[in-house]
Design an enzyme around this catalytic site. Structure first.
Site: not given
Length: 176
Positions: A66, A113
Site C-alpha cells: 500500500e 499503512c
C-alpha cells in the site's frame, strides 16, 4: 513512447479480478521470513482505471504494498504522500485493493499503512482486502476497526484466501 504503466482491463466492480491482479503483483515480492508478500492497487472506481500498483519491498526500504502505491502516486503528482488527499491528486472515487489487510503496527518503526490511509483525509473511501492479517508478527490487527471508525469501508473479497496466504507466507519457516 509513453512512460505511463500499462495495466490490464478489468470489468468495473469485478472485485475478484482486481484482487487476482493484486495477487499477481505479490509474486514479485521477494520471499522472506520476516515479511508478508502483499500486492495492492489504487483504483478510480468511477472511471474504472488503475492509478497505481505496488507490492511488498518494491521500493527502497522496508516498504509495504500500500505504501508503494501511495509513494508512486505522490511522485506522479509531484506532492508529498501526506498531500495526496488535500492536493486533489486522488479522485473522490479512489479505492484500495490489497491482498492482505493494511497493517496497523510496524516493528520497523515505519508508519503503518492504516495511518497512511487515514492521513489522506478520506481520499480513499473503501479498502478491499483478500485476507485479514495473521497475528504472526505484530499480534491482533485493529486496522479494520480504525478504518471503519474513520468512515472508511473495509470489504473482504472472498475466494482467493488460500492462494493469497500461500503467496504471502512464502519464505516463512514452518512452525512445528
Amino acid at each position: 513512447m509513453s512512460s505511463e504503466p500499462s495495466y490490464p482491463q478489468i470489468q468495473a466492480g469485478d472485485h475478484q479480478s482486481y484482487m487476482q491482479y493484486a495477487l499477481s503483483l505479490a509474486f514479485h515480492s521477494p520471499p522472506k521470513p520476516t515479511n508478508f508478500r502483499v500486492g495492492a492497487l489504487v483504483v478510480d472506481s468511477d472511471r474504472n482505471i488503475i492509478l497505481a500498483t505496488g507490492y511488498s519491498l518494491e521500493l527502497e526500504g522496508n516498504t509495504h504494498a500500500e505504501q508503494c502505491c501511495l509513494m508512486k502516486l505522490a511522485t506522479k503528482y509531484n506532492v508529498s504522500e501526506t498531500q495526496l488527499g488535500a492536493a486533489g491528486a486522488l479522485p473522490k472515487s479512489a479505492v484500495l485493493y490489497t491482498t492482505m489487510e493494511p497493517c496497523n503496527r510496524r516493528l520497523s518503526g515505519d508508519l503503518p499503512c492504516v495511518d497512511r490511509i487515514l492521513r489522506l483525509g478520506g481520499a480513499i473511501k473503501t479498502v478491499y482486502v483478500g485476507v485479514t492479517e495473521p497475528e504472526k508478527f505484530v499480534g491482533r490487527n485493529e486496522g479494520r476497526k480504525r478504518l471503519a471508525e474513520s468512515g472508511i469501508e473495509v470489504t473482504l473479497v472472498h475466494g482467493l484466501e488460500e492462494r493469497i496466504m500461500e503467496v504471502a507466507t512464502a519464505g516463512h519457516t514452518a512452525q512445528p
